[in-house]
Design a protein around this motif. Sequence first.
Motif, PDB file in Angstrom:
ATOM      1  N   SER A  95       0.827  -1.203   0.000  1.00  0.00           N
ATOM      2  CA  SER A  95       0.000   0.000   0.000  1.00  0.00           C
ATOM      3  C   SER A  95       0.862   1.255   0.000  1.00  0.00           C
ATOM      4  N   THR A  96       0.201   2.365  -0.226  1.00  0.00           N
ATOM      5  CA  THR A  96       0.817   3.677  -0.115  1.00  0.00           C
ATOM      6  C   THR A  96       0.298   4.337   1.156  1.00  0.00           C
ATOM      7  N   ILE A  97       0.704   5.569   1.389  1.00  0.00           N
ATOM      8  CA  ILE A  97       0.154   6.309   2.525  1.00  0.00           C
ATOM      9  C   ILE A  97      -1.193   6.920   2.140  1.00  0.00           C
ATOM     10  N   ILE A  98      -1.232   7.516   0.951  1.00  0.00           N
ATOM     11  CA  ILE A  98      -2.466   8.076   0.398  1.00  0.00           C
ATOM     12  C   ILE A  98      -2.558   7.619  -1.049  1.00  0.00           C
ATOM     13  N   ASP A  99      -3.712   7.105  -1.464  1.00  0.00           N
ATOM     14  CA  ASP A  99      -3.827   6.630  -2.838  1.00  0.00           C
ATOM     15  C   ASP A  99      -4.146   7.777  -3.793  1.00  0.00           C
ATOM     16  N   ALA A 100      -4.275   7.448  -5.074  1.00  0.00           N
ATOM     17  CA  ALA A 100      -4.466   8.468  -6.105  1.00  0.00           C
ATOM     18  C   ALA A 100      -5.763   9.247  -5.928  1.00  0.00           C
ATOM     19  N   ASP A 101      -6.725   8.669  -5.207  1.00  0.00           N
ATOM     20  CA  ASP A 101      -8.006   9.338  -4.984  1.00  0.00           C
ATOM     21  C   ASP A 101      -8.039  10.130  -3.684  1.00  0.00           C
ATOM     22  N   GLY A 102      -6.891  10.164  -2.989  1.00  0.00           N
ATOM     23  CA  GLY A 102      -6.826  10.928  -1.754  1.00  0.00           C
ATOM     24  C   GLY A 102      -7.244  10.164  -0.512  1.00  0.00           C
ATOM     25  N   ASN A 103      -7.470   8.859  -0.646  1.00  0.00           N
ATOM     26  CA  ASN A 103      -7.856   8.050   0.505  1.00  0.00           C
ATOM     27  C   ASN A 103      -6.628   7.630   1.309  1.00  0.00           C
TER      28      ASN A 103
END
Length: 254
Positions: free
Chosen positions: A222-230
């Motif tokens: 995972s990332t910290i925040i995904d491309a949609d801002g989640n």
Amino acid sequence: MKKLMMLLLVFALLGVSVVPAYMQEDMPEIDCITDEEAVVVLSTGSVGIEVELAERAAAEFMAACPNITVEVRPLPESATDILGFFLQQFEAQSSEIDVFQFDVIWPAILAPHLIDLRPYISDERLAEYFPKIVENNTVDGALVGIPYFNDAPMLYYRTDLLEKYGVEVPTTWEELTEAAQIIQDGERAEGNSEFWGFVWQGNAYEGLTCDALEWIYTASGSTIIDADGNVTVNNEANAAALELAASWVGTISP
């Protein structure tokens, strides 16, 4: 004209400073664009041989375009200090620096102040770079930077100690923890009281953030925040990975 000179220098530096000599025959010929006198100021990092590479690139560029003077301005070693300096330059609307060497995590911060390079680079040339790096440097459709060089995390280990204690090269953080503890215990038992099993970038600075991103990605992808801002960082796998890393301090790490 200064804008064109800046763009030209960016691409020229990529060709003459970070490409091995045996590959430079395939690099595109430098187009000086203008016969007018011009001065371009290049900011460069000062870690390792960064200044040397920049000065070499500038010298080769000026040999091809003698009407253009390239001034190399070394930056502080600290990434935090460099970012602060850049923001001060932009806030003051300074024209002191034309070409900025910036960190891979700064494009969104600096994008409002940078030129979109996309109209000046062909699809063929852009395809030479890792797609993820190009994506990373694209902010709201604008390509605000192209790679000067790429960093890659590496795990260094002592083959002599692995062999001495019959330990395999670790492939997971859990295996690394166990291997480091075995080797550390053995070395300290032999009288090396200051031996540590694993050292890493643990200070409270950008390097620790880079480490944490590796732990998170390898734990859950995972990332910290995904491309949609989640916010995607808050999950059990990531929490366990960070807890494991924290447990190293004072046990296998100083």
